[in-house]
Enzyme design. Structure first.
Site, short mmCIF file in Angstrom:
data_model
loop_
_atom_site.label_atom_id
_atom_site.label_comp_id
_atom_site.label_asym_id
_atom_site.label_seq_id
_atom_site.Cartn_x
_atom_site.Cartn_y
_atom_site.Cartn_z
CG ASP A 111 5.31 3.74 1.97
OD1 ASP A 111 5.33 4.36 3.06
OD2 ASP A 111 4.29 3.63 1.27
CE LYS A 142 -0.91 6.05 7.94
NZ LYS A 142 -0.57 5.44 6.65
CG PHE A 146 -1.85 1.24 1.19
CD1 PHE A 146 -3.02 1.23 0.43
CD2 PHE A 146 -1.53 2.41 1.88
CE1 PHE A 146 -3.85 2.34 0.37
CE2 PHE A 146 -2.36 3.52 1.83
CZ PHE A 146 -3.53 3.48 1.08
C1 LIG Z 1 -0.89 5.71 5.22
C2 LIG Z 1 0.06 5.20 4.21
C3 LIG Z 1 0.22 5.82 2.96
C4 LIG Z 1 -0.63 6.98 2.50
O1 LIG Z 1 -0.54 8.07 3.35
P1 LIG Z 1 -1.70 9.19 3.32
O2 LIG Z 1 -1.23 10.22 4.29
O3 LIG Z 1 -2.98 8.52 3.71
O4 LIG Z 1 -1.77 9.71 1.93
C5 LIG Z 1 1.17 5.30 2.10
N1 LIG Z 1 1.95 4.26 2.45
C6 LIG Z 1 1.84 3.65 3.65
C7 LIG Z 1 2.72 2.50 3.98
C8 LIG Z 1 0.88 4.09 4.55
O5 LIG Z 1 0.74 3.47 5.73
#
Ligand SMILES: *Cc1c(COP(=O)(O)O)cnc(C)c1O
Length: 402
Positions: free
Chosen positions: A229, A258, A145
């Site tokens: 990520d 986050k 994701f």
């Molecule tokens: C939450 C998340 C995203 C997206 O972040 P947003 O602030 O919701 O756009 C991308 N990658 C990972 C691993 C995430 O946990």
């Protein structure tokens, strides 16, 4: 998915919500009005122990005085200026991130406002690796994701999320999370490999043993950028400042968001070494990105995590939590995954939603990212009291659904 046209709601705020908000998410669980420490309260005064922390965002919990004070003072001083001007807060936050990540003097930081935007910046970074078009391919993992905007969605290895929005951004290939699959796919025509060190949305799933080391070796050999990520795993969450620091590798870039500013929207891309020179003037930008309000929040959060020893607390409390959960010995608990305070509980039956609902009814917020996984990501400030309360309610909730 809930069908808003046919599902009866029993609470008035939910009717109002449905008639006002675009139906992009399933119905919210409650209308929350206040938070303090590890707790939030709904409109009826019901209190919940928050073991999700806004999906790994509220690192300091709710209404932490250090964050409240920093944001209050900054908004009363200078909230926003645009990228035509620099601010001390922005440069200080960039320096902190370079220091904590080990990117150091050769590192550079780009600020934006969310995780998906940090990934979009990384996508552009990848496209600049191979500027003559010789590296048209980008590799990402199945079940990954990376966000919801079109570039990030193209990287996300989840066909059900992608299918409503085809055509996607071209060039992205999703491979199995095995070293063999990476060896077979990688080559001199690949610009970048995108990885989550631990797949959070997939239910807190680790990469196979040795994967990150192999990924670093293979990407270096073929001139491919290794882009991590760390949006969910970063900022102390897994018991080190960044998850990659537990694997003895150095990436070319990390995407962050986050937890960075504890709930104030911010995202960042941190580059290491030669990757720091790939994006040049005019290549990218963001009106709000790194504004002094968000940057002051980030400085306050990172400063407090450091001075209060919250990275160490995440490591220690994470260990405790995992052994508490494993020690329950309930037949529904098949495995306990994750690092630090990013924990996945694998269930023996597909009842995660019911279990999260049972816990919620008893005053505990946990999350069901898929039918057989529970994810918990409490604030990094949790102590003995929160652990004991979690354990009691979680055991009762397991009984509720057994
Ligand atoms: C939450 C998340 C995203 C997206 O972040 P947003 O602030 O919701 O756009 C991308 N990658 C990972 C691993 C995430 O946990």
């Amino acid at each position: 998915m809930t069908d808003a046209a046919t599902t009866e709601s029993t609470v008035p705020w939910l009717d109002h919500y449905r008639s006002t908000m675009m139906g992009t998410v399933t119905d919210p669980m409650a209308l929350l009005v206040r938070g303090e420490g590890c707790y939030v309260w709904d409109g009826d005064g019901r209190r919940f122990l928050d073991f999700l922390a806004g999906i790994a965002v509220n690192a300091l919990g709710h209404a932490h005085p250090v964050l409240v004070d920093a944001v209050s003072r900054q908004i009363a001083t200078l909230a926003h200026v645009s990228n035509y001007f620099a601010t001390p807060q922005q440069v200080e936050l960039a320096d902190r991130l370079r220091r904590l990540s080990g990117a150091g003097e050769d590192g550079r930081v780009f600020f934006c406002n969310s995780g998906t935007e940090a990934i979009e910046a990384a996508f552009k970074l990848a496209r600049r690796n191979g500027r003559d078009g010789a590296r048209p391919r980008i590799l990402s993992l199945q079940h990954s994701f990376h966000g919801r905007t079109m570039g990030a969605l193209s990287l996300t290895g989840q066909p059900p999320l992608q299918e409503p929005f085809v055509p996607l951004v071209p060039g992205v290939e999703h491979i199995d999370s095995t070293i063999e699959a990476l060896e077979a796919a990688i080559g001199p025509d690949v610009a970048a490999l995108f990885l989550e060190p631990i797949k959070g949305e997939a239910g807190v799933v680790e990469l196979p043993e040795g994967y990150l080391t192999a990924a670093r070796e293979l990407t270096t050999k073929h001139g491919v950028l290794l882009i991590l990520d760390e949006i969910q795993t970063g900022i102390g969450r897994t018991g080190t400042w960044f998850a990659f620091q537990q694997f003895g590798i150095v990436p070319d870039a990390i995407a962050l968001a986050k937890g960075v500013a504890g709930g104030v929207p911010i995202g960042a891309l941190v580059t290491f070494g030669a990757a720091s020179g790939l994006l040049q003037a005019g290549h990218h930008g963001s009106t709000f990105g790194g504004n002094p309000l968000a940057a002051a929040a980030g400085n306050a959060v990172l400063g407090e995590i450091e001075s209060a020893g919250l990275v160490e607390n995440a490591a220690r409390r994470g260990e405790q939590l995992r052994s508490v959960i494993a020690g329950i010995g309930h037949p529904l608990i098949a495995e306990v995954r994750g690092r630090g305070l990013l924990i996945g509980i694998g269930l023996a039956q597909p009842i995660a939603k019911a279990l999260a609902a049972a816990a919620f009814a008893r005053g505990l917020i946990i999350n069901a990212p898929n039918p057989t996984s529970i994810r918990i990501a409490p604030p990094l400030i949790i102590g003995d009291g929160e652990l004991v309360e979690f354990s009691r309610i979680f055991i009762e909730s397991l009984e509720d659904v057994s």
